[in-house]
Write a protein that holds these residues in place. Structure first.
Motif, PDB file in Angstrom:
ATOM      1  N   CYS A   1       0.976  -1.189  -0.173  1.00 18.67           N
ATOM      2  CA  CYS A   1       0.279   0.142  -0.098  1.00 18.67           C
ATOM      3  C   CYS A   1       0.990   1.270   0.013  1.00 18.67           C
ATOM      4  N   PHE A   2       1.995   1.219   0.156  1.00 23.68           N
ATOM      5  CA  PHE A   2       2.935   2.523   0.260  1.00 23.68           C
ATOM      6  C   PHE A   2       3.564   2.740  -0.900  1.00 23.68           C
ATOM      7  N   ALA A   3       3.505   1.673  -2.080  1.00 21.76           N
ATOM      8  CA  ALA A   3       4.217   1.927  -3.317  1.00 21.76           C
ATOM      9  C   ALA A   3       3.325   3.210  -4.169  1.00 21.76           C
TER      10      ALA A   3
ATOM     11  N   ASN B   1      -1.457   4.240  -4.651  1.00 24.67           N
ATOM     12  CA  ASN B   1      -1.075   3.027  -3.993  1.00 24.67           C
ATOM     13  C   ASN B   1      -1.550   1.761  -4.818  1.00 24.67           C
ATOM     14  N   ALA B   2      -0.842   0.821  -4.469  1.00 21.73           N
ATOM     15  CA  ALA B   2      -0.992  -0.466  -5.292  1.00 21.73           C
ATOM     16  C   ALA B   2      -2.341  -0.861  -4.870  1.00 21.73           C
ATOM     17  N   GLY B   3      -3.021  -1.611  -5.589  1.00 21.96           N
ATOM     18  CA  GLY B   3      -4.409  -2.154  -5.445  1.00 21.96           C
ATOM     19  C   GLY B   3      -5.330  -1.819  -6.722  1.00 21.96           C
TER      20      GLY B   3
ATOM     21  N   LYS C   1     -13.264   1.753 -16.031  1.00 19.00           N
ATOM     22  CA  LYS C   1     -12.400   0.703 -16.333  1.00 19.00           C
ATOM     23  C   LYS C   1     -11.901   0.466 -14.833  1.00 19.00           C
ATOM     24  N   THR C   2     -12.012  -0.709 -14.574  1.00 25.11           N
ATOM     25  CA  THR C   2     -11.391  -1.102 -13.260  1.00 25.11           C
ATOM     26  C   THR C   2     -10.147  -1.787 -13.443  1.00 25.11           C
ATOM     27  N   LEU C   3      -9.018  -1.382 -12.955  1.00 26.85           N
ATOM     28  CA  LEU C   3      -7.725  -1.635 -13.004  1.00 26.85           C
ATOM     29  C   LEU C   3      -6.968  -2.257 -11.873  1.00 26.85           C
ATOM     30  N   MET C   4      -6.249  -3.268 -11.707  1.00 30.64           N
ATOM     31  CA  MET C   4      -5.532  -3.928 -10.875  1.00 30.64           C
ATOM     32  C   MET C   4      -3.973  -3.201 -10.886  1.00 30.64           C
ATOM     33  N   VAL C   5      -3.550  -2.299  -9.947  1.00 28.67           N
ATOM     34  CA  VAL C   5      -2.246  -1.580 -10.234  1.00 28.67           C
ATOM     35  C   VAL C   5      -1.378  -2.271  -9.341  1.00 28.67           C
ATOM     36  N   ASN C   6      -0.404  -2.707  -9.582  1.00 29.24           N
ATOM     37  CA  ASN C   6       0.665  -3.195  -9.126  1.00 29.24           C
ATOM     38  C   ASN C   6       2.078  -2.727  -9.553  1.00 29.24           C
ATOM     39  N   THR C   7       2.117  -2.348 -10.633  1.00 32.17           N
ATOM     40  CA  THR C   7       3.355  -1.407 -11.258  1.00 32.17           C
ATOM     41  C   THR C   7       2.959  -0.164 -12.102  1.00 32.17           C
ATOM     42  N   ASN C   8       3.783   0.658 -12.389  1.00 32.40           N
ATOM     43  CA  ASN C   8       3.316   1.629 -13.326  1.00 32.40           C
ATOM     44  C   ASN C   8       2.562   1.078 -14.648  1.00 32.40           C
ATOM     45  N   VAL C   9       1.466   1.929 -15.040  1.00 30.89           N
ATOM     46  CA  VAL C   9       0.340   1.462 -16.201  1.00 30.89           C
ATOM     47  C   VAL C   9       0.468   2.429 -17.225  1.00 30.89           C
ATOM     48  N   GLU C  10       0.744   1.968 -18.465  1.00 31.74           N
ATOM     49  CA  GLU C  10       0.663   2.908 -19.603  1.00 31.74           C
ATOM     50  C   GLU C  10      -0.597   2.256 -20.535  1.00 31.74           C
ATOM     51  N   LEU C  11      -1.769   2.925 -20.502  1.00 30.67           N
ATOM     52  CA  LEU C  11      -2.898   2.243 -20.878  1.00 30.67           C
ATOM     53  C   LEU C  11      -2.677   2.383 -22.525  1.00 30.67           C
ATOM     54  N   PRO C  12      -3.400   1.531 -23.498  1.00 27.62           N
ATOM     55  CA  PRO C  12      -3.810   1.806 -24.723  1.00 27.62           C
ATOM     56  C   PRO C  12      -4.480   3.184 -24.808  1.00 27.62           C
ATOM     57  N   ASP C  13      -4.733   3.705 -26.077  1.00 26.31           N
ATOM     58  CA  ASP C  13      -5.481   5.002 -26.213  1.00 26.31           C
ATOM     59  C   ASP C  13      -6.963   4.797 -25.885  1.00 26.31           C
ATOM     60  N   ILE C  14      -7.368   5.667 -25.061  1.00 29.64           N
ATOM     61  CA  ILE C  14      -8.757   5.526 -24.394  1.00 29.64           C
ATOM     62  C   ILE C  14      -9.814   6.226 -25.569  1.00 29.64           C
TER      63      ILE C  14
ATOM     64  N   ASP D   1     -14.215  -4.449  -2.553  1.00 32.33           N
ATOM     65  CA  ASP D   1     -12.825  -4.848  -2.881  1.00 32.33           C
ATOM     66  C   ASP D   1     -11.818  -4.483  -1.578  1.00 32.33           C
ATOM     67  N   THR D   2     -10.529  -4.705  -1.796  1.00 33.34           N
ATOM     68  CA  THR D   2      -9.451  -4.480  -0.739  1.00 33.34           C
ATOM     69  C   THR D   2      -9.468  -3.082  -0.305  1.00 33.34           C
ATOM     70  N   ASN D   3      -9.987  -2.032  -0.693  1.00 34.71           N
ATOM     71  CA  ASN D   3     -10.033  -0.733  -0.140  1.00 34.71           C
ATOM     72  C   ASN D   3     -11.187  -0.486   0.615  1.00 34.71           C
ATOM     73  N   GLY D   4     -12.086  -1.603   0.867  1.00 31.91           N
ATOM     74  CA  GLY D   4     -13.255  -1.338   1.564  1.00 31.91           C
ATOM     75  C   GLY D   4     -14.320  -0.620   0.510  1.00 31.91           C
ATOM     76  N   THR D   5     -14.244  -0.636  -0.549  1.00 32.00           N
ATOM     77  CA  THR D   5     -15.253   0.173  -1.578  1.00 32.00           C
ATOM     78  C   THR D   5     -16.153  -0.837  -1.931  1.00 32.00           C
ATOM     79  N   ILE D   6     -17.458  -0.344  -1.921  1.00 33.83           N
ATOM     80  CA  ILE D   6     -18.596  -1.367  -2.183  1.00 33.83           C
ATOM     81  C   ILE D   6     -18.687  -1.064  -3.803  1.00 33.83           C
ATOM     82  N   LEU D   7     -18.833  -2.309  -4.470  1.00 30.60           N
ATOM     83  CA  LEU D   7     -18.916  -2.235  -6.038  1.00 30.60           C
ATOM     84  C   LEU D   7     -20.049  -2.025  -6.816  1.00 30.60           C
ATOM     85  N   ASN D   8     -21.112  -2.467  -5.974  1.00 30.49           N
ATOM     86  CA  ASN D   8     -22.538  -2.310  -6.509  1.00 30.49           C
ATOM     87  C   ASN D   8     -23.443  -1.741  -5.401  1.00 30.49           C
TER      88      ASN D   8
END
Length: 358
Positions: A17-19, A64-66, A82-95, A323-330
């Protein structure tokens, strides 16, 4: 099995969580491939957001990672989520955003005589009626589209642009895209969902100190705190979760229920929290409503000098996912009552908030 899984999650969290990570991308029009500048790009329910540059590019920093929910919104185009699981730096294709198709409806001339009444009801339900709500101000109510069905006694609403709310109690400015707001007076039910960006407000040293205190007061005992305690395998320290069952009941000669007696069963975490096939996503569910009691205790196990809270969870979907953040998704999947039902948007905190500031 779930407790072993949650224990492993608790072990891993401090290392992830500190990344401080980044998401990079570019927003373009699907119609002609041209860049779209000034699009709002943000992480839902967080304090991280930006605008796309002239060439459509953007960078979101200090993540933070997650799991994160990426939202892109700009007037004249369909929204992007878009829901993303981020564990490293992310470079997305064109939106690629689709231009909105304008549907010309009936033009109504004149002023809505019931507008102020509908707006007042919306504020009371959306913001809540707590002392925190009285310190909230909706800055641009004109972006709200409110409709009331008198026969069904249902108030609905949405916004095509950000509804801006100054929360002077917690020190946040909220930008809320309301996808669906439904207040059913007949059933006494309220549900709403949408995307929100938090911005830190500037204030004096006294205000900053007060905001910090108010945020802590709001956090402990909230749904976010409860779900995070579940994931950290600490929920039994401060919470009790129960379900009611009927142990006896009979009807009178006219068919009315009489002399109904109920009993409460104390539940274990494994009874109402279930893993899913998606990593980092959990399901909260039970075959009856859940009664949640918040009874905080001090480090030595004694009851804390805090007023206990009581809340109920009535499921409208089979499961409430989080999810792991304690966020309700629905969020439309359940109706909260009592403490959690009364808190509303005036007591909403971003998911990157932690009481210790980390």
């Amino acid at each position: 099995m779930i407790m072993k899984y949650l224990g492993l999650l608790l072990f891993l969290l401090p290392y992830t969580c500190f990344a401080q990570l980044t998401i990079k991308g570019k927003v373009i029009s699907e119609a002609d491939g041209k860049p779209i500048p000034y699009a709002s790009v943000f992480l839902n329910n967080e304090t991280i957001g930006t605008k796309s540059a002239d060439d459509g590019s953007f960078v979101l920093k200090n993540l933070n990672a997650g799991q994160h929910d990426l939202i892109v919104s700009v007037v004249g185009y369909e929204g992007y989520h878009k829901t993303l699981m981020v564990n490293t730096n992310v470079e997305l294709p064109d939106i690629k955003l689709l231009p909105k198709t304008l549907i010309l409806g009936e033009v109504k001339i004149g002023v809505d005589a019931k507008r102020e009444k509908k707006l007042k009801e919306f504020k009371e339900q959306f913001l809540g009626t707590s002392a925190y709500a009285s310190q909230c101000e909706i800055l641009n109510p004109e972006v709200l589209d409110l409709k009331y069905n008198r026969d069904e006694r249902i108030l609905t609403g949405n916004s095509d642009d950000f509804l801006e709310i100054a929360n002077n109690a917690l020190g946040y400015k909220l930008k809320y895209l309301i996808a669906n707001f439904v207040m059913d007076k007949h059933e006494s039910k309220l549900t709403y969902e949408g995307s929100v960006l938090f911005e830190e407000m500037e204030g004096s040293d006294f205000q900053l100190k007060q905001w910090k205190k108010n945020r802590r007061d709001v956090y402990f005992g909230s749904t976010m705190h409860f779900l995070r305690e579940v994931l950290a395998n600490r929920v039994d320290s401060n919470y009790a979760v129960e379900s009611k069952r009927i142990i006896s009941s009979y009807s009178t000669s006219k068919g009315f229920a009489s002399n109904r007696r109920e009993s409460s069963d104390v539940l274990r975490t494994v009874d109402y929290v279930h893993p899913t096939e998606k990593p980092g996503i959990f399901a909260l569910g039970y075959n009856t409503n859940l009664d949640v009691f918040y009874k905080p205790r001090t480090a030595n196990g004694k009851a804390a000098k805090v007023h206990p809270q009581y809340a109920t969870v009535s499921f409208t979907d089979p499961y409430l996912y989080f999810d792991t953040n304690g966020t309700i998704l629905n969020p439309m999947g359940a109706v909260f009552s009592y403490a959690w039902g009364n808190s509303r948007v005036a007591q909403l905190l971003p998911i990157d908030y932690w009481p210790d500031g980390k």
